[in-house]
Design a protein around this motif. Structure first.
Motif, PDB file in Angstrom:
ATOM      1  N   GLU A 172      28.832  16.464   3.576  1.00 24.46           N
ATOM      2  CA  GLU A 172      28.152  17.612   3.575  1.00 24.46           C
ATOM      3  C   GLU A 172      27.032  17.993   3.996  1.00 24.46           C
ATOM      4  O   GLU A 172      26.268  18.904   4.184  1.00 24.46           O
ATOM      5  CB  GLU A 172      28.048  17.126   1.548  1.00 24.46           C
ATOM      6  CG  GLU A 172      27.162  18.468   0.932  1.00 24.46           C
ATOM      7  CD  GLU A 172      26.318  18.328  -0.686  1.00 24.46           C
ATOM      8  OE1 GLU A 172      26.667  16.744  -0.877  1.00 24.46           O
ATOM      9  OE2 GLU A 172      25.009  18.271  -1.028  1.00 24.46           O
ATOM     10  N   ARG A 206      27.797  20.061   6.781  1.00 22.47           N
ATOM     11  CA  ARG A 206      28.202  21.287   6.666  1.00 22.47           C
ATOM     12  C   ARG A 206      26.764  22.180   7.038  1.00 22.47           C
ATOM     13  O   ARG A 206      26.189  23.580   7.092  1.00 22.47           O
ATOM     14  CB  ARG A 206      28.749  21.470   5.683  1.00 22.47           C
ATOM     15  CG  ARG A 206      30.217  21.460   5.517  1.00 22.47           C
ATOM     16  CD  ARG A 206      30.901  22.126   4.400  1.00 22.47           C
ATOM     17  NE  ARG A 206      30.107  21.692   2.936  1.00 22.47           N
ATOM     18  CZ  ARG A 206      31.198  19.962   2.123  1.00 22.47           C
ATOM     19  NH1 ARG A 206      32.296  19.744   3.075  1.00 22.47           N
ATOM     20  NH2 ARG A 206      30.436  20.338   1.057  1.00 22.47           N
ATOM     21  N   LEU A 207      26.225  21.321   5.734  1.00 24.38           N
ATOM     22  CA  LEU A 207      24.549  21.831   5.193  1.00 24.38           C
ATOM     23  C   LEU A 207      23.650  22.385   6.677  1.00 24.38           C
ATOM     24  O   LEU A 207      22.937  23.125   7.002  1.00 24.38           O
ATOM     25  CB  LEU A 207      24.093  21.093   4.597  1.00 24.38           C
ATOM     26  CG  LEU A 207      22.634  21.090   3.935  1.00 24.38           C
ATOM     27  CD1 LEU A 207      22.944  22.167   3.050  1.00 24.38           C
ATOM     28  CD2 LEU A 207      21.975  19.627   3.461  1.00 24.38           C
ATOM     29  N   ARG A 258      23.419  37.088   0.450  1.00 26.67           N
ATOM     30  CA  ARG A 258      22.533  36.892   1.159  1.00 26.67           C
ATOM     31  C   ARG A 258      22.454  38.460   1.233  1.00 26.67           C
ATOM     32  O   ARG A 258      22.063  40.257   2.301  1.00 26.67           O
ATOM     33  CB  ARG A 258      22.378  37.200   2.008  1.00 26.67           C
ATOM     34  CG  ARG A 258      22.755  35.525   3.225  1.00 26.67           C
ATOM     35  CD  ARG A 258      21.756  35.201   4.379  1.00 26.67           C
ATOM     36  NE  ARG A 258      22.360  33.913   4.789  1.00 26.67           N
ATOM     37  CZ  ARG A 258      22.766  33.204   5.862  1.00 26.67           C
ATOM     38  NH1 ARG A 258      21.823  34.409   6.645  1.00 26.67           N
ATOM     39  NH2 ARG A 258      22.615  32.460   6.099  1.00 26.67           N
ATOM     40  N   ALA A 298      24.739  25.294   7.697  1.00 27.64           N
ATOM     41  CA  ALA A 298      24.530  26.754   7.690  1.00 27.64           C
ATOM     42  C   ALA A 298      22.414  26.890   7.797  1.00 27.64           C
ATOM     43  O   ALA A 298      22.004  27.813   8.070  1.00 27.64           O
ATOM     44  CB  ALA A 298      24.126  26.494   6.048  1.00 27.64           C
TER      45      ALA A 298
END
Lengths: 222, 359
Positions: free
Chosen positions: B85, B88-89, A99, B92
């Motif tokens: 997955e 984790r997503l 970022r 995030a």
């Protein structure tokens, strides 16, 4: 890149085009997450196999089919860009695109990867084009809706080889801005993914947010 | 953006599904799975009447053994890896900046779509076989593992906003519990996590505000329990779009819970109990709506039992007996589609719309 000529909610034909992501930062984050894959890990990584198989989607510039070599190459070039933290990663390190707000680093990374980024965006454009060209009796094979947070239209298209593209169209505009492009599991049957798209679009219809997208006569740019 | 909005069978969805299913060849397990998913989708979309005609000509290809063999392949879509997955997503997503959110949201929705497919294939199989299919242990453990990873993180899906709601809004309301990972908290706005952060900052700056926050949590918890009681996970029937409290009261069934003592006390013996909860009960006696409180009213509320609209209209209940408030049902406020009953209790405030009462 031209996509297609469409009518949105029965309005006048709009010549849709797309040439970039919504932001440079988002473009880099996606390129290095999905195509170059120095920002992600999966069980395929040890074997150097790309689970999204971008080498088969981007013939030019040629992509190393081995993910390990592809990463090595990317690290080497990114390490030449001052201010890009991804270029400072060790050989086995993986990290999210950081970022960064370093304008000069972003511009340099952009220039360095321009051919690959263009090819990546072209795959997304082709996905949207496919969805209009292969319209059914009830319109284009896209999910299209008005996000509650904005005034434009969001398009989600997916083609049989599993490439999915998400793009935004500003109100009254014709240029789509790419939000995301990746390849969903190649093992999943397209009919199943199409049925999922139909359900999702129906969910937007039930909310009154769905947008009707029809190809304008003779408008698909094959 | 909640399940009280008007829902109707979506002909476009039904036609698209029928068209897709007509082209399915049953020669491969993938074909069988596509057919099962299509049937599950049509049943959930309220198109059961179309399902029998689709199944009949394919009946010869749909033995229990064939269906269960195809279902066993669903484990090959690797729900466990998908769940990791996704985990984790979602983490995030909670910390993502605004411009990153849409991409992460669509990716998360796409991953969870694999779980939808499992649920709909199972429903399709059950519809065809007439009983739930027999699943192998590996299949069940993959599904359980996915659900176990997703459940504690599903609050993070609030960021998906209208996309989250779209993933379940297509289904008839009484079928949405099959997609509970989408349904739970689907009414929360996309900025929910930001609001949590703001609340945390507020408490850091004003520790004395914690009491207010605790009250709000207690009230919301109570209200949520009323709207989604545990037994509501398997709803009883199709939910009509009730437009006003008056409409709802006209349709309300007679409850068998009405106590003999209260029955005797009710004038004319025609009191009907509409809803009974630990904190209150609502009854109708002739033209009167009666609200009985089982917990003390809030000492700060001048009118603990009210009917309000989204405008400024308010009607205070008249305390007719200790802890019992009455309203004339003929009052026009009840015909306003936005009317709600507000109970100001010592334990918190409860607001009940007609849609809330239906459960």
């Amino acid at each position: 890149m031209n996509i297609a000529s469409v009518r949105i909610d029965g309005g006048q034909p709009v010549e849709l085009t797309m040439r970039e992501f919504t932001s440079i930062r988002l473009a880099h984050a996606h390129l290095f997450k999905h195509v170059v894959r120095i920002c992600d890990v999966s069980r395929f990584d040890a074997a150097g196999r790309d689970p999204e198989d971008w080498a088969s989607l981007i013939p030019s510039p040629p992509l190393e089919s081995s993910l390990l070599k592809r990463r090595e190459q990317a690290r080497r070039t990114l390490s030449q860009v001052d201010g890009c933290a991804l270029g400072q990663l060790g050989e086995t390190q993986l990290a999210p695109c950081l970022r960064c707000d370093d304008r000069s680093a972003k511009v340099n990374v952009q220039q360095q990867n321009a051919p690959l980024l263009d090819a990546y965006i072209a795959v997304a454009a082709e996905t949207l084009r496919w969805s209009v060209k292969n319209s059914g009796p009830r319109g284009a094979r896209v999910i299209a809706y008005r996000p509650a947070s904005g005034r434009g239209v969001r398009f989600i298209a997916e083609r049989p080889d599993g490439v999915r593209a998400v793009a935004d169209l500003a109100a009254g505009g014709a240029e789509l801005k790419l939000v995301s492009c990746y390849r969903v599991g190649k093992d999943m049957d397209y009919r199943s993914r199409w049925m999922e798209m139909c359900r999702e679009q129906s969910g937007f219809r039930q909310q009154g947010l769905a947008v009707d997208v029809q190809p304008a006569a003779g408008g698909a740019h094959g | 953006m909640d399940d009280r909005m008007k829902w109707q069978v979506d002909d476009v969805l039904v036609q698209n599904l029928q068209e897709t299913m007509a082209a399915v060849e049953m020669t491969t397990p993938d074909g069988v799975l596509a057919f099962l998913e299509g049937i599950g989708t049509l049943v959930s979309a309220g198109a059961e009447s179309d399902v029998a005609a689709l199944i009949a000509p394919r009946r010869g290809d749909l033995s229990a053994e064939r269906i269960e063999d195809a279902l066993s392949l669903l484990a090959a879509i690797d729900l466990e890896d998908t769940a990791l997955e996704l985990g984790r997503l979602l983490i995030a997503l909670t910390d993502a900046e605004e411009e990153e959110c849409p991409a992460l949201c669509h990716r998360a929705a796409s991953l969870i779509g694999r779980r939808d497919r499992v649920a709909l294939c199972l429903l399709g199989a059950e519809e065809i076989l007439g009983v739930a299919p027999t699943l192998d242990v590996e299949f069940e453990s993959a599904v359980d593992a996915f659900d176990a990873v997703l459940a504690p993180k599903s609050w993070r899906m609030a960021a998906l906003g209208e996309l989250r709601w779209a993933k379940v809004a297509w289904a008839r309301p009484d079928h949405r519990h099959r997609l509970r990972w989408w349904q739970r908290g689907a009414h929360l706005p996309a900025n929910t996590v930001d609001a949590l952060r703001t609340a945390a900052e507020c408490i850091a700056a004003f520790p004395e505000a914690r009491e207010y926050l605790d009250e709000q949590i207690a009230a919301a918890t109570l209200s949520h329990r009323l709207i989604h009681p545990p037994e509501a996970s398997a709803p009883a029937g199709v939910v009509d779009n009730v437009v006003s409290l008056a409409d709802w009261f006209r349709r309300a069934p007679v409850s068998m819970e009405l106590g003999a003592a209260r029955m005797a006390a009710a004038a004319g013996g025609d009191e009907r109990r509409i809803l009974h909860r630990a904190e209150f009960s609502i009854s109708i006696a002739g033209d009167r709506l009666i609200v009985d409180l089982e917990v003390p009213p809030s000492p700060d509320a001048p009118h603990p039992v009210l009917v309000e609209t989204s405008g400024t209209e308010r009607l205070a209940g008249v305390e007719e007996n200790p802890d019992s408030w009455g309203f004339p049902l003929s009052h026009p406020i009840f015909t306003d589609p936005t009317s709600r009953i507000t109970l100001c209790l010592a334990t918190g405030t409860i607001a009940l719309t007609a849609a809330d009462l239906r459960r």
